[in-house]
Design an enzyme around this catalytic site. Structure first.
Site, PDB file in Angstrom:
ATOM      1  N   ARG A  99       0.117   7.689  -2.757  1.00 21.72           N
ATOM      2  CA  ARG A  99       0.902   8.532  -1.593  1.00 21.72           C
ATOM      3  C   ARG A  99       2.164   9.022  -2.248  1.00 21.72           C
ATOM      4  NH1 ARG A  99      -1.181   5.779   3.443  1.00 21.72           N
ATOM      5  NH2 ARG A  99      -2.037   4.445   1.841  1.00 21.72           N
ATOM      6  N   TRP A 100       2.908   7.947  -2.408  1.00 14.06           N
ATOM      7  CA  TRP A 100       4.620   8.041  -2.953  1.00 14.06           C
ATOM      8  C   TRP A 100       4.447   8.969  -4.103  1.00 14.06           C
ATOM      9  CZ3 TRP A 100       7.298   7.333  -7.251  1.00 14.06           C
ATOM     10  CH2 TRP A 100       8.806   7.427  -6.944  1.00 14.06           C
ATOM     11  N   SER A 117      -7.087  -5.875  -5.903  1.00 17.01           N
ATOM     12  CA  SER A 117      -8.309  -6.199  -5.146  1.00 17.01           C
ATOM     13  C   SER A 117      -9.455  -6.317  -5.981  1.00 17.01           C
ATOM     14  CB  SER A 117      -8.371  -5.519  -3.902  1.00 17.01           C
ATOM     15  OG  SER A 117      -8.950  -4.154  -4.224  1.00 17.01           O
ATOM     16  N   HIS A 129       2.677   3.333  -8.919  1.00 12.79           N
ATOM     17  CA  HIS A 129       2.476   1.745  -9.364  1.00 12.79           C
ATOM     18  C   HIS A 129       3.830   1.323 -10.078  1.00 12.79           C
ATOM     19  CE1 HIS A 129      -1.480   2.085  -7.606  1.00 12.79           C
ATOM     20  NE2 HIS A 129      -1.987   2.599  -8.500  1.00 12.79           N
ATOM     21  N   ARG A 156     -11.632   1.866  -9.317  1.00 11.39           N
ATOM     22  CA  ARG A 156     -10.592   2.928  -9.477  1.00 11.39           C
ATOM     23  C   ARG A 156     -11.028   3.361 -11.008  1.00 11.39           C
ATOM     24  NH1 ARG A 156      -5.206   2.581  -6.224  1.00 11.39           N
ATOM     25  NH2 ARG A 156      -6.135   1.675  -4.234  1.00 11.39           N
ATOM     26  N   LEU A 212      10.999 -20.814  -4.078  1.00  9.88           N
ATOM     27  CA  LEU A 212       9.945 -19.866  -3.572  1.00  9.88           C
ATOM     28  C   LEU A 212       8.708 -20.232  -4.356  1.00  9.88           C
ATOM     29  CD1 LEU A 212       9.019 -17.516  -1.509  1.00  9.88           C
ATOM     30  CD2 LEU A 212       9.767 -15.987  -3.719  1.00  9.88           C
ATOM     31  N   SER A 248      -8.509  -4.829   5.082  1.00 10.32           N
ATOM     32  CA  SER A 248      -8.756  -4.706   3.599  1.00 10.32           C
ATOM     33  C   SER A 248      -9.314  -5.929   2.902  1.00 10.32           C
ATOM     34  CB  SER A 248      -7.737  -3.951   2.873  1.00 10.32           C
ATOM     35  OG  SER A 248      -7.500  -2.677   3.552  1.00 10.32           O
ATOM     36  N   GLU A 273     -12.141  -4.573  -5.180  1.00 11.45           N
ATOM     37  CA  GLU A 273     -12.432  -3.525  -4.740  1.00 11.45           C
ATOM     38  C   GLU A 273     -11.731  -2.288  -5.995  1.00 11.45           C
ATOM     39  OE1 GLU A 273     -11.485  -5.280  -2.512  1.00 11.45           O
ATOM     40  OE2 GLU A 273     -13.413  -5.583  -1.536  1.00 11.45           O
ATOM     41  N   ARG A 285      -5.396  -1.945   8.624  1.00 15.04           N
ATOM     42  CA  ARG A 285      -6.488  -2.730   8.316  1.00 15.04           C
ATOM     43  C   ARG A 285      -6.070  -3.834   7.396  1.00 15.04           C
ATOM     44  NH1 ARG A 285      -7.837   2.630   6.758  1.00 15.04           N
ATOM     45  NH2 ARG A 285      -6.812   2.346   4.636  1.00 15.04           N
ATOM     46  N   TRP A 308     -11.317  -2.617  -8.832  1.00 17.98           N
ATOM     47  CA  TRP A 308     -11.922  -2.582 -10.238  1.00 17.98           C
ATOM     48  C   TRP A 308     -12.767  -1.171 -10.178  1.00 17.98           C
ATOM     49  CZ3 TRP A 308     -10.525  -5.253 -14.117  1.00 17.98           C
ATOM     50  CH2 TRP A 308      -9.998  -6.558 -13.904  1.00 17.98           C
ATOM     51  N   ASP A 313       0.514  -1.093  -0.046  1.00 15.64           N
ATOM     52  CA  ASP A 313       0.027  -0.164   0.114  1.00 15.64           C
ATOM     53  C   ASP A 313       0.856   1.251   0.020  1.00 15.64           C
ATOM     54  OD1 ASP A 313      -2.216   1.495   0.163  1.00 15.64           O
ATOM     55  OD2 ASP A 313      -2.629   1.213   2.243  1.00 15.64           O
TER      56      ASP A 313
HETATM   57  C1  FPP Z   1      -1.808   0.128  -3.519  1.00 12.52           C
HETATM   58  O1  FPP Z   1      -1.664   1.595  -3.555  1.00 12.52           O
HETATM   59  C2  FPP Z   1      -1.384  -0.752  -4.484  1.00 12.52           C
HETATM   60  C3  FPP Z   1      -2.097  -1.218  -5.417  1.00 12.52           C
HETATM   61  C4  FPP Z   1      -3.510  -0.892  -5.661  1.00 12.52           C
HETATM   62  C5  FPP Z   1      -1.381  -2.078  -6.657  1.00 12.52           C
HETATM   63  C6  FPP Z   1      -0.270  -2.707  -6.211  1.00 12.52           C
HETATM   64  C7  FPP Z   1       0.533  -2.884  -7.610  1.00 12.52           C
HETATM   65  C8  FPP Z   1       1.812  -2.809  -7.431  1.00 12.52           C
HETATM   66  C9  FPP Z   1       2.795  -2.739  -6.538  1.00 12.52           C
HETATM   67  C10 FPP Z   1       2.635  -2.792  -8.976  1.00 12.52           C
HETATM   68  C11 FPP Z   1       2.183  -4.191  -9.792  1.00 12.52           C
HETATM   69  C12 FPP Z   1       2.382  -5.261  -9.015  1.00 12.52           C
HETATM   70  C13 FPP Z   1       2.866  -6.264  -9.617  1.00 12.52           C
HETATM   71  C14 FPP Z   1       2.896  -7.703  -8.919  1.00 12.52           C
HETATM   72  C15 FPP Z   1       3.784  -6.481 -11.007  1.00 12.52           C
HETATM   73  P1  FPP Z   1      -2.585   2.387  -3.539  1.00 12.52           P
HETATM   74  O2  FPP Z   1      -3.048   3.165  -4.932  1.00 12.52           O
HETATM   75  O3  FPP Z   1      -3.794   2.258  -2.967  1.00 12.52           O
HETATM   76  O4  FPP Z   1      -1.857   3.835  -2.755  1.00 12.52           O
HETATM   77  P2  FPP Z   1      -2.604   4.856  -1.833  1.00 12.52           P
HETATM   78  O5  FPP Z   1      -3.308   4.233  -0.529  1.00 12.52           O
HETATM   79  O6  FPP Z   1      -1.321   5.699  -1.470  1.00 12.52           O
HETATM   80  O7  FPP Z   1      -3.224   5.660  -2.749  1.00 12.52           O
END
Ligand code: FPP
Length: 247
Positions: free
Chosen positions: A28-29, A69, A41, A75, A135, A200, A71, A198, A73, A24
């Site tokens: 924000r990053w 997730s 991402h 976005r 793994l 989630s 959820e 959470r 979908w 997560d």
């Molecule tokens: C949550 O950050 C992250 C996600 C919804 C997606 C995770 C995806 C990746 C790490 C990249 C691709 C993955 C693979 C396995 C190739 P957020 O967008 O909810 O962040 P925020 O809470 O700061 O808005």
């Protein structure tokens, strides 16, 4: 790869066999840097590689990553398509290297919802890496914990209706076997980044006795040393599974 933390993990000996991660903080990053969310991402993909390598180096058997997730979908379409694009890129770019490292990739979730190009890319990484023994990497895509339990209930109900299962024989093992994880060992440790306390809707059944490690680090900043910190934290815990401590 030498690391003080890794040496300490090896000394302590009790490495979690299965680590699950809620990745997560990508948004924000990116926001902190004035960048669009998809850049967060993309950076998060580097952390995926770090987590995999850290898991291999420390001797973890199963790493489960919550990549998308049910959820998610909801976005904006642009973000969903950026995430699907990254999954395709990951599957195409990393397959050969993961195979070389002995990582066996599994993709779990409601895959009927994902688009054809993403589906074929993930099918390919699954077949390229089949048989890896270092793994097991579970990528949870289009995954929701409640949906998974509902689906398992339907699978068992179907078997009862067909006469191949009796109601009295429905126990924890039968239900666990009907989950996407098919009765594989439950996570020993859940890592969640970005400081949110959470679950989630992640692995609701499987996390029943899992130790939680929550860090403020945003996912794109997460590297293998952070994973080692989580393992060291786990090694200090006393797991009782609801029982009293042994004398
Ligand atoms: C949550 O950050 C992250 C996600 C919804 C997606 C995770 C995806 C990746 C790490 C990249 C691709 C993955 C693979 C396995 C190739 P957020 O967008 O909810 O962040 P925020 O809470 O700061 O808005």
């Amino acid at each position: 790869m030498s690391s003080d933390r890794l040496d300490r993990i090896r000394l302590a000996g009790d490495v979690p066999s299965h680590i699950a991660v809620i990745m997560d903080g990508n948004g924000r990053w990116a926001r902190d840097r004035g960048l669009p969310r998809h850049v967060g991402h993309r950076e998060g993909m580097k952390s995926v590689r770090e987590a995999i390598e850290g898991a291999v180096d420390s001797g973890v058997d199963i790493l489960t990553l919550f990549a998308f997730s049910t959820e998610n979908w909801s976005r904006p379409a642009q973000e969903v398509s950026a995430l699907m694009g990254l999954l395709q890129l990951f599957a195409k770019k990393e397959g050969a290297e993961l195979r070389r490292q002995g990582v066996e990739v599994h993709v779990l979730g409601d895959l009927a919802r994902i688009d054809d190009p993403t589906r074929s890319a993930v099918d390919e990484i699954v077949s390229t890496t089949r048989g890896g023994t270092a793994l097991r990497l579970n990528l949870m895509i289009s995954y929701g914990g409640r949906e998974e339990i509902l689906r398992a209930a339907r699978i068992l109900a179907e078997r009862v209706a067909q006469g191949s299962l009796s109601v009295e024989d429905i126990d924890e093992d039968e239900l666990a076997g009907a989950l996407f994880t098919q009765g594989a060992p439950n996570p020993d440790l859940l890592v969640r980044t970005s400081g949110e306390y959470r679950i989630s809707n992640f692995m609701l059944w499987q996390l029943a006795y899992t130790e939680l490690h929550i860090t403020d680090v945003l996912w794109p900043d997460f590297d293998r040393e952070h994973l080692f910190d989580a393992i060291l934290d786990f090694q200090r815990r006393e797991r009782r599974f609801g029982r009293v401590a042994s004398e």
